[in-house]
Design an enzyme around this catalytic site. Structure first.
Site, PDB file in Angstrom:
ATOM      1  N   ARG A 190       0.844  -1.194   0.000  1.00 48.64           N
ATOM      2  CA  ARG A 190       0.000   0.000   0.000  1.00 48.64           C
ATOM      3  C   ARG A 190       0.879   1.243   0.000  1.00 48.64           C
ATOM      4  NH1 ARG A 190      -3.442  -2.673  -1.593  1.00 48.64           N
ATOM      5  NH2 ARG A 190      -5.523  -3.120  -0.764  1.00 48.64           N
ATOM      6  N   GLU A 210      -2.712   8.093  -4.396  1.00 47.80           N
ATOM      7  CA  GLU A 210      -3.051   7.117  -5.426  1.00 47.80           C
ATOM      8  C   GLU A 210      -4.436   7.441  -5.962  1.00 47.80           C
ATOM      9  OE1 GLU A 210      -1.928   2.985  -4.694  1.00 47.80           O
ATOM     10  OE2 GLU A 210      -3.803   2.403  -5.663  1.00 47.80           O
ATOM     11  N   HIS A 248      -1.316   0.007  -9.767  1.00 50.75           N
ATOM     12  CA  HIS A 248      -2.004  -0.886  -8.820  1.00 50.75           C
ATOM     13  C   HIS A 248      -2.625  -2.094  -9.542  1.00 50.75           C
ATOM     14  CE1 HIS A 248      -4.026  -0.938  -4.605  1.00 50.75           C
ATOM     15  NE2 HIS A 248      -3.775  -2.166  -5.050  1.00 50.75           N
TER      16      HIS A 248
HETATM   17  P1  NAP Z   1      -1.028 -11.308   5.204  1.00 44.55           P
HETATM   18  O1  NAP Z   1      -0.943 -12.742   4.829  1.00 44.55           O
HETATM   19  O2  NAP Z   1      -1.929 -10.884   6.304  1.00 44.55           O
HETATM   20  O3  NAP Z   1       0.461 -10.805   5.500  1.00 44.55           O
HETATM   21  C1  NAP Z   1       0.771  -9.589   6.070  1.00 44.55           C
HETATM   22  C2  NAP Z   1       1.961  -9.789   6.969  1.00 44.55           C
HETATM   23  O4  NAP Z   1       2.364  -8.517   7.484  1.00 44.55           O
HETATM   24  C3  NAP Z   1       1.665 -10.676   8.176  1.00 44.55           C
HETATM   25  O5  NAP Z   1       2.427 -11.838   8.059  1.00 44.55           O
HETATM   26  C4  NAP Z   1       2.064  -9.848   9.384  1.00 44.55           C
HETATM   27  O6  NAP Z   1       2.872 -10.689  10.201  1.00 44.55           O
HETATM   28  C5  NAP Z   1       2.886  -8.722   8.795  1.00 44.55           C
HETATM   29  N1  NAP Z   1       2.779  -7.474   9.547  1.00 44.55           N
HETATM   30  C6  NAP Z   1       1.672  -6.858   9.981  1.00 44.55           C
HETATM   31  N2  NAP Z   1       2.001  -5.733  10.647  1.00 44.55           N
HETATM   32  C7  NAP Z   1       3.355  -5.654  10.609  1.00 44.55           C
HETATM   33  C8  NAP Z   1       4.299  -4.734  11.108  1.00 44.55           C
HETATM   34  N3  NAP Z   1       3.909  -3.662  11.802  1.00 44.55           N
HETATM   35  N4  NAP Z   1       5.618  -4.953  10.865  1.00 44.55           N
HETATM   36  C9  NAP Z   1       6.022  -6.031  10.174  1.00 44.55           C
HETATM   37  N5  NAP Z   1       5.168  -6.939   9.677  1.00 44.55           N
HETATM   38  C10 NAP Z   1       3.855  -6.750   9.908  1.00 44.55           C
HETATM   39  O7  NAP Z   1      -1.463 -10.417   3.930  1.00 44.55           O
HETATM   40  P2  NAP Z   1      -1.157 -10.697   2.379  1.00 44.55           P
HETATM   41  O8  NAP Z   1      -2.253 -11.474   1.788  1.00 44.55           O
HETATM   42  O9  NAP Z   1       0.244 -11.175   2.240  1.00 44.55           O
HETATM   43  O10 NAP Z   1      -1.285  -9.182   1.832  1.00 44.55           O
HETATM   44  C11 NAP Z   1      -0.445  -8.170   2.318  1.00 44.55           C
HETATM   45  C12 NAP Z   1      -0.904  -6.809   1.796  1.00 44.55           C
HETATM   46  O11 NAP Z   1      -0.606  -6.695   0.409  1.00 44.55           O
HETATM   47  C13 NAP Z   1      -2.422  -6.571   1.865  1.00 44.55           C
HETATM   48  O12 NAP Z   1      -2.820  -6.106   3.140  1.00 44.55           O
HETATM   49  C14 NAP Z   1      -2.662  -5.552   0.782  1.00 44.55           C
HETATM   50  O13 NAP Z   1      -2.657  -4.255   1.321  1.00 44.55           O
HETATM   51  C15 NAP Z   1      -1.478  -5.731  -0.156  1.00 44.55           C
HETATM   52  N6  NAP Z   1      -1.890  -6.225  -1.490  1.00 44.55           N
HETATM   53  C16 NAP Z   1      -1.668  -5.440  -2.587  1.00 44.55           C
HETATM   54  C17 NAP Z   1      -2.023  -5.914  -3.830  1.00 44.55           C
HETATM   55  C18 NAP Z   1      -1.806  -5.090  -5.065  1.00 44.55           C
HETATM   56  O14 NAP Z   1      -2.638  -5.120  -5.966  1.00 44.55           O
HETATM   57  N7  NAP Z   1      -0.704  -4.386  -5.196  1.00 44.55           N
HETATM   58  C19 NAP Z   1      -2.634  -7.167  -3.989  1.00 44.55           C
HETATM   59  C20 NAP Z   1      -2.827  -7.940  -2.848  1.00 44.55           C
HETATM   60  C21 NAP Z   1      -2.456  -7.460  -1.602  1.00 44.55           C
HETATM   61  P3  NAP Z   1       2.887 -10.504  11.789  1.00 44.55           P
HETATM   62  O15 NAP Z   1       1.460 -10.591  12.208  1.00 44.55           O
HETATM   63  O16 NAP Z   1       3.768 -11.566  12.317  1.00 44.55           O
HETATM   64  O17 NAP Z   1       3.496  -9.132  11.984  1.00 44.55           O
END
Ligand code: NAP
Length: 315
Positions: free
Chosen positions: A234, A262, A281
């Protein structure tokens, strides 16, 4: 069949998922434009019992209050930072999302940006197109070798892990930071250690109050000189102004699928930097992925409307 209630879908979606709602007797209203102005969103949501918004629609208390019968907000995304979750909870509105299905597509785009920046692909394409390619030269468009480079993953969840797998295939060494260490074969570091040791830093955390501007000026300049920042998570995770400065000498480059603001407006300083590669995006924009996201959003919506626990609840 008497209509069961109105569902507002804020953009047209690929595939046939919305047919399922129509077959069940819901009145489906799809906004067909490229974007939905705030005023139109506020008007069109009136009377809705279900809403399928995109990441570009800010769904806050004002929107919810325009639709007192709203029962579910089925996000067409895994990220839910565009929805006021507390406001939804307070009003008894369910919020769902589409985790998992878009992991591989987003990891693929992360690698596409990483390769494009490291090997200066966009600069090379531009150079050739402009007719400047007149000779092979040993020093033309030198980039970063990925074999042996250290990739630091910030946020080792679904997408972070899928990126790590791909990076290993390129011979990169993976390190990561997350709030809690995971049972994974990569070193877990503090963010500060990760920034000091990584040749490439790739962001994969959700946007929350805690992660907003995680990559502030101090941290951007704490990255290794000549390193690369990739952000497919993001835009709000990065201080854009400081990034522009860092790209003018400190960093080798940046690959951004998400920005703050954005969309990034025409003429923004980031567009003028040859070492910034920006995509609009499109992380999850594989056709099959986007069709599946629609099916999952509809499934979540139907479960919530039928009073059952949806498969992918957030609130
Ligand atoms: P996810 O499986 O929930 O992974 C997010 C990770 O971030 C978790 O493992 C969490 O681990 C970690 N985290 C949370 N807060 C943190 C912090 N303060 N410091 C360090 N690590 C932290 O989510 P995902 O499916 O991989 O997706 C991640 C993000 O990608 C989404 O939330 C979305 O915003 C973005 N995304 C973007 C696109 C795009 O089109 N560009 C597409 C899909 C997703 P811990 O709980 O151990 O900290």
């Amino acid at each position: 069949m008497t209509p069961k209630g109105k569902i507002l879908v804020t953009r047209s979606l690929p595939g046939n998922a919305l047919e399922r709602l129509r077959e069940k007797g819901y009145q489906v209203e799809v906004h067909e434009g490229l974007f939905l102005p705030r005023e139109d969103l506020l008007k069109r949501v009136e009377g809705a019992i279900g809403l399928i918004p995109t990441v570009e629609d800010r769904i806050d208390a004002e929107v919810m209050d325009r639709a007192p019968e709203l029962k579910v907000i089925a996000c067409y995304s895994v990220g839910v930072d565009h929805v006021d979750l507390e406001a939804a909870k307070a009003r008894g509105i369910r919020v769902t999302h589409t985790p998992g299905v878009l992991t591989e597509a987003t990891a693929d785009l992360t690698l596409a940006l990483l390769l494009a920046v490291a090997r200066r692909v966009v600069e090379g394409v531009d150079y050739a197109r402009r007719g400047l390619w007149r000779a092979w030269h040993p020093e033309l468009l030198l980039g970063m070798d990925l074999q042996g480079a250290t990739l630091g993953i910030v946020g080792m969840g679904r997408i972070g892990q899928a990126v790590a797998q791909r990076a290993e295939a390129f011979g990169m060494k993976v390190v990561y930071t997350s709030r809690a260490p995971k049972p994974l074969p990569y070193p877990h570091l503090s963010l500060e250690e990760l920034l000091a040791t990584s040749d490439i830093v790739s962001l994969h955390t959700p946007l929350t109050p805690e992660t907003h501007r995680l990559m502030n000026r101090e941290r951007l300049f704490a990255m290794r000189p000549g390193s690369i920042l990739i952000n497919t998570a993001r835009g709000g995770l990065v201080d854009t102004e400081a990034l522009v400065e860092a790209l003018k000498g400190h960093l080798f480059g940046a690959g951004l699928d998400v920005t703050d603001p954005e969309p990034l407006p025409p003429g923004h300083p980031l567009y003028t930097l040859p070492n910034a590669v920006i995509t609009p995006h499109i992380g999850s924009a594989g056709r099959r992925t986007r069709e599946r996201m629609a099916e999952i959003a509809v499934e979540n919506l139907l479960f919530a409307l039928e009073g059952r626990e949806p498969p992918n609840p957030v609130v």
